[in-house]
Motif scaffolding. Structure first.
Motif, mmCIF file in Angstrom:
data_model
loop_
_atom_site.group_PDB
_atom_site.id
_atom_site.type_symbol
_atom_site.label_atom_id
_atom_site.label_comp_id
_atom_site.label_asym_id
_atom_site.label_seq_id
_atom_site.Cartn_x
_atom_site.Cartn_y
_atom_site.Cartn_z
ATOM 1 N N ARG A 186 0.834 -1.209 0.000
ATOM 2 C CA ARG A 186 0.000 0.000 0.000
ATOM 3 C C ARG A 186 0.866 1.257 0.000
ATOM 4 N N LYS A 187 1.891 1.274 0.826
ATOM 5 C CA LYS A 187 2.726 2.469 0.971
ATOM 6 C C LYS A 187 3.677 2.664 -0.202
ATOM 7 N N ASN A 188 4.276 1.593 -0.679
ATOM 8 C CA ASN A 188 5.342 1.714 -1.662
ATOM 9 C C ASN A 188 4.903 1.529 -3.109
ATOM 10 N N ARG A 189 3.781 0.873 -3.312
ATOM 11 C CA ARG A 189 3.314 0.639 -4.684
ATOM 12 C C ARG A 189 1.885 1.104 -4.893
ATOM 13 N N GLN A 190 1.307 1.703 -3.862
ATOM 14 C CA GLN A 190 -0.065 2.207 -3.925
ATOM 15 C C GLN A 190 -1.056 1.130 -4.399
ATOM 16 N N GLU A 191 -0.819 -0.096 -3.937
ATOM 17 C CA GLU A 191 -1.704 -1.206 -4.287
ATOM 18 C C GLU A 191 -3.052 -1.029 -3.586
ATOM 19 N N ASN A 192 -4.115 -1.375 -4.296
ATOM 20 C CA ASN A 192 -5.465 -1.311 -3.755
ATOM 21 C C ASN A 192 -5.784 -2.678 -3.157
ATOM 22 N N ILE A 193 -5.606 -2.792 -1.848
ATOM 23 C CA ILE A 193 -5.797 -4.064 -1.158
ATOM 24 C C ILE A 193 -6.928 -3.904 -0.145
ATOM 25 N N VAL A 194 -7.933 -4.755 -0.273
ATOM 26 C CA VAL A 194 -9.074 -4.725 0.630
ATOM 27 C C VAL A 194 -8.981 -5.939 1.546
ATOM 28 N N VAL A 195 -8.972 -5.687 2.834
ATOM 29 C CA VAL A 195 -8.956 -6.772 3.816
ATOM 30 C C VAL A 195 -10.402 -7.159 4.101
ATOM 31 N N ILE A 196 -10.713 -8.412 3.860
ATOM 32 C CA ILE A 196 -12.063 -8.943 4.029
ATOM 33 C C ILE A 196 -12.098 -9.807 5.283
ATOM 34 N N ASP A 197 -13.136 -9.629 6.086
ATOM 35 C CA ASP A 197 -13.329 -10.485 7.265
ATOM 36 C C ASP A 197 -13.871 -11.820 6.777
ATOM 37 N N GLY A 198 -13.037 -12.850 6.823
ATOM 38 C CA GLY A 198 -13.416 -14.161 6.329
ATOM 39 C C GLY A 198 -13.940 -15.100 7.398
ATOM 40 N N ASN A 199 -14.302 -14.563 8.563
ATOM 41 C CA ASN A 199 -14.771 -15.414 9.655
ATOM 42 C C ASN A 199 -16.229 -15.824 9.513
ATOM 43 N N GLY A 200 -16.976 -15.117 8.679
ATOM 44 C CA GLY A 200 -18.407 -15.387 8.556
ATOM 45 C C GLY A 200 -18.702 -16.474 7.547
ATOM 46 N N THR A 201 -19.919 -16.450 7.091
ATOM 47 C CA THR A 201 -20.368 -17.427 6.093
ATOM 48 C C THR A 201 -19.807 -17.052 4.729
ATOM 49 N N VAL A 202 -19.933 -17.967 3.804
ATOM 50 C CA VAL A 202 -19.515 -17.691 2.429
ATOM 51 C C VAL A 202 -20.292 -16.480 1.901
ATOM 52 N N GLU A 203 -21.579 -16.436 2.179
ATOM 53 C CA GLU A 203 -22.416 -15.341 1.695
ATOM 54 C C GLU A 203 -21.954 -13.987 2.252
ATOM 55 N N GLN A 204 -21.620 -13.952 3.543
ATOM 56 C CA GLN A 204 -21.146 -12.705 4.160
ATOM 57 C C GLN A 204 -19.814 -12.269 3.554
ATOM 58 N N THR A 205 -18.946 -13.215 3.308
ATOM 59 C CA THR A 205 -17.638 -12.909 2.732
ATOM 60 C C THR A 205 -17.794 -12.398 1.305
ATOM 61 N N VAL A 206 -18.617 -13.079 0.520
ATOM 62 C CA VAL A 206 -18.835 -12.660 -0.868
ATOM 63 C C VAL A 206 -19.469 -11.276 -0.907
ATOM 64 N N LYS A 207 -20.385 -10.988 0.000
ATOM 65 C CA LYS A 207 -21.028 -9.665 0.034
ATOM 66 C C LYS A 207 -19.989 -8.569 0.241
ATOM 67 N N GLN A 208 -19.043 -8.796 1.140
ATOM 68 C CA GLN A 208 -17.985 -7.809 1.366
ATOM 69 C C GLN A 208 -17.167 -7.593 0.095
ATOM 70 N N MET A 209 -16.907 -8.673 -0.617
ATOM 71 C CA MET A 209 -16.128 -8.579 -1.847
ATOM 72 C C MET A 209 -16.906 -7.836 -2.934
ATOM 73 N N VAL A 210 -18.185 -8.156 -3.075
ATOM 74 C CA VAL A 210 -19.027 -7.480 -4.060
ATOM 75 C C VAL A 210 -19.137 -5.992 -3.723
ATOM 76 N N ASP A 211 -19.291 -5.669 -2.449
ATOM 77 C CA ASP A 211 -19.357 -4.264 -2.033
ATOM 78 C C ASP A 211 -18.074 -3.521 -2.414
ATOM 79 N N ALA A 212 -16.934 -4.155 -2.212
ATOM 80 C CA ALA A 212 -15.654 -3.530 -2.570
ATOM 81 C C ALA A 212 -15.549 -3.343 -4.078
ATOM 82 N N LEU A 213 -16.010 -4.320 -4.839
ATOM 83 C CA LEU A 213 -15.987 -4.205 -6.297
ATOM 84 C C LEU A 213 -16.907 -3.088 -6.773
ATOM 85 N N GLN A 214 -18.081 -2.992 -6.176
ATOM 86 C CA GLN A 214 -19.022 -1.930 -6.553
ATOM 87 C C GLN A 214 -18.436 -0.560 -6.244
ATOM 88 N N GLN A 215 -17.761 -0.449 -5.116
ATOM 89 C CA GLN A 215 -17.117 0.809 -4.745
ATOM 90 C C GLN A 215 -16.018 1.163 -5.760
#
Length: 92
Positions: free
Chosen positions: A59-88
């Motif tokens: 993030r600091k040296n290459r300005q990479e766009n990295i989204v940390v996803i909470d993977g502790n929930g269900t598959v559906e909850q995890t995918v929702k976080q990913m879809v939200d990040a993609l929509q953003q």
């Protein structure tokens, strides 16, 4: 430095996902499968710290766009976080 140099000409992705999962959840999921542990699975605290340090560096040296996803929930909850990040990403 060597790894960064090797990847210098690589195409930079628009977005990275890092699925961050607690040790407890990891061990629970690992125990459900019938396979031996891999090297990176033996010290989950150390592995997570290394990944988070790499994320910070990228993030600091290459300005990479990295989204940390909470993977502790269900598959559906995890995918929702990913879809939200993609929509953003698409709307920005």
């Amino acid at each position: 430095a060597d790894i960064m140099q090797l990847n210098e000409l690589a195409i930079q992705p628009d977005l990275f996902f890092f699925l961050n999962v607690s040790n407890e959840t990891c061990y629970h999921r690992l125990n459900k499968r019938n396979e031996p542990q891999e090297l990176f699975e033996e010290n989950l605290d150390g592995t997570r710290k290394n990944y988070l340090a790499a994320i910070d560096f990228l993030r600091k040296n290459r300005q990479e766009n990295i989204v940390v996803i909470d993977g502790n929930g269900t598959v559906e909850q995890t995918v929702k976080q990913m879809v939200d990040a993609l929509q953003q990403l698409v709307s920005s």
